[in-house]
Write a protein that holds these residues in place. Sequence first.
Motif, short mmCIF file in Angstrom:
data_model
loop_
_atom_site.label_atom_id
_atom_site.label_comp_id
_atom_site.label_asym_id
_atom_site.label_seq_id
_atom_site.Cartn_x
_atom_site.Cartn_y
_atom_site.Cartn_z
N GLN A 113 0.85 -1.19 0.00
CA GLN A 113 0.00 0.00 0.00
C GLN A 113 0.88 1.24 0.00
N LYS A 114 0.65 2.10 -0.94
CA LYS A 114 1.44 3.32 -1.05
C LYS A 114 1.04 4.32 0.02
N LYS A 115 2.08 5.04 0.56
CA LYS A 115 1.79 6.10 1.52
C LYS A 115 1.23 7.31 0.80
N GLY A 116 0.31 7.99 1.45
CA GLY A 116 -0.18 9.24 0.90
C GLY A 116 0.87 10.32 1.03
N ILE A 117 0.70 11.40 0.28
CA ILE A 117 1.71 12.48 0.29
C ILE A 117 1.84 13.11 1.66
N PHE A 118 0.73 13.22 2.39
CA PHE A 118 0.80 13.83 3.72
C PHE A 118 1.53 12.93 4.70
N ARG A 119 1.34 11.61 4.55
CA ARG A 119 2.06 10.65 5.42
C ARG A 119 3.55 10.70 5.14
N GLU A 120 3.92 10.80 3.85
CA GLU A 120 5.34 10.89 3.49
C GLU A 120 5.98 12.14 4.07
N TRP A 121 5.27 13.27 3.96
CA TRP A 121 5.79 14.53 4.52
C TRP A 121 5.92 14.42 6.03
N ASP A 134 6.34 11.71 7.91
CA ASP A 134 7.46 10.83 8.25
C ASP A 134 8.80 11.56 8.07
N SER A 135 8.90 12.32 6.98
CA SER A 135 10.15 13.05 6.70
C SER A 135 10.41 14.11 7.78
N ILE A 136 9.36 14.81 8.17
CA ILE A 136 9.51 15.86 9.18
C ILE A 136 9.88 15.26 10.53
N ILE A 137 9.20 14.17 10.88
CA ILE A 137 9.51 13.51 12.17
C ILE A 137 10.95 13.03 12.19
N PHE A 138 11.40 12.42 11.10
CA PHE A 138 12.79 11.94 11.02
C PHE A 138 13.76 13.12 11.13
N ALA A 139 13.47 14.22 10.42
CA ALA A 139 14.35 15.39 10.45
C ALA A 139 14.43 15.98 11.84
N VAL A 140 13.29 16.07 12.55
CA VAL A 140 13.27 16.64 13.90
C VAL A 140 14.06 15.76 14.86
N ILE A 141 13.86 14.43 14.76
CA ILE A 141 14.60 13.51 15.63
C ILE A 141 16.10 13.60 15.36
N PHE A 142 16.47 13.61 14.09
CA PHE A 142 17.89 13.69 13.73
C PHE A 142 18.50 15.01 14.21
N ALA A 143 17.80 16.13 13.96
CA ALA A 143 18.31 17.44 14.37
C ALA A 143 18.40 17.55 15.89
N SER A 144 17.42 16.96 16.60
CA SER A 144 17.44 17.00 18.07
C SER A 144 18.62 16.22 18.62
N LEU A 145 18.89 15.04 18.05
CA LEU A 145 20.04 14.25 18.49
C LEU A 145 21.35 14.97 18.19
N LEU A 146 21.43 15.58 17.01
CA LEU A 146 22.63 16.34 16.64
C LEU A 146 22.83 17.50 17.59
N ARG A 147 21.76 18.22 17.90
CA ARG A 147 21.81 19.39 18.79
C ARG A 147 22.16 18.97 20.21
N TRP A 148 21.63 17.83 20.65
CA TRP A 148 21.90 17.38 22.01
C TRP A 148 23.33 16.87 22.18
N GLY A 149 23.80 16.06 21.23
CA GLY A 149 25.04 15.34 21.47
C GLY A 149 26.28 15.87 20.78
N PHE A 150 26.13 16.72 19.76
CA PHE A 150 27.30 17.10 18.97
C PHE A 150 27.51 18.60 18.86
N MET A 151 26.55 19.30 18.28
CA MET A 151 26.77 20.70 17.95
C MET A 151 25.45 21.46 18.06
N GLU A 152 25.54 22.71 18.55
CA GLU A 152 24.35 23.55 18.64
C GLU A 152 24.71 24.97 18.23
N ALA A 153 23.77 25.64 17.59
CA ALA A 153 24.01 27.00 17.11
C ALA A 153 23.54 28.02 18.14
N TYR A 154 24.31 29.10 18.29
CA TYR A 154 23.97 30.19 19.18
C TYR A 154 24.24 31.52 18.48
#
Length: 366
Positions: free
Chosen positions: A18-26, A28-48
Amino acid sequence: MKNKFFQKLIPTKKTEKQKKGIFREWADSIIFAVIFASLLRWGFMEAYVIPTPSMENSLLVGDFLFVNKISYGPRTPETPLQIPLTHQKIWLTEIPSYLNWITLPMFRFPGISSIDRNDVVVFNYPPELESPVDIKTHYIKRCVAIAGDTIEIKNTQVYINKKASENPPNMQFRYYIHTNQTISDRVFKKYNIWEITPMQGGYLVHTSPKTIEEMKKEPFIIDILNTTFPQEQTNPRIFPNAKYFPWNQDHFGPLVIPYKGQKITLSDTILKKYGSTIINYEKIKKPFIKNGKLFIDGIEVKEYTFQQNYYFMMGDNRHNSEDSRFWGFVPEDHIVGEASFIWLSTDAQKPFFQKIRWNRFFQIIK
């Protein structure tokens, strides 16, 4: 009969995925990006971004920089109920971005180095005692003394363990320029002076001793005076207690920086030096001071052993910096990371097409 039964169990054609709808794809992409950015910000580098001039000219208001959290080791969050990628408030609002319903013990993962003298460090502002540590406002200063050091300031010069400390190359002080002429913005820009207060008979400026020597050669300068505080002038706001330690920001100490495992015998004088640090940052059970004595959970203690390291932070703009000289030590659990490099710099005072300071791009912070 048997064969027909098994034939029914075997699918005759592959079931299409079953194909994902366009909203589901968006989503999933946003959730992945937020999780990745949060881990990067927490453990490696943060902008100030630099909001105040306390570190000029080493760092300028409008500098955007990355802070390396690997150097000293990332911390686990004390306040887990936060909106990802926010700090204190939701973007563009005054609404808190966290809930303090749950607080967890904070731990630090091993880093690749330890905090050293002259490191430029981002940390949580210690005096915000009502807030969880990881929610406190971010400050950036230079670490001038580490745990176990004895700091003293004589006539603006910092001494560590009785030896003159290395001064930051862009360290600034406040000076009074005496002149009977109006000095144009073009002249101040030539000397890289941005903090200027016109006064009767001249100007108050913040700049380096080297720049002052160059300015003295200008024909319109009558005199330039250093506004260093005299030793006998006590600043009532100075740490730890101006009533008992009559110091100021240019004449300070000597004062020993507490270190983890340091045992001190308590007395009225010692508690006037270290009492507020023990009460506010040591996370001990129901501490209070009464009649020059320390009580923990209702029991008087005669000795105390510090549970963490502390650091003494100062701004490079020495006469325009609220730092450890005024509010005391920075506990180790308040350390966020080491300022690494500038990735963007803008000047709010310039016209739109001249706002970017191109010469500061990817400048390593020293």
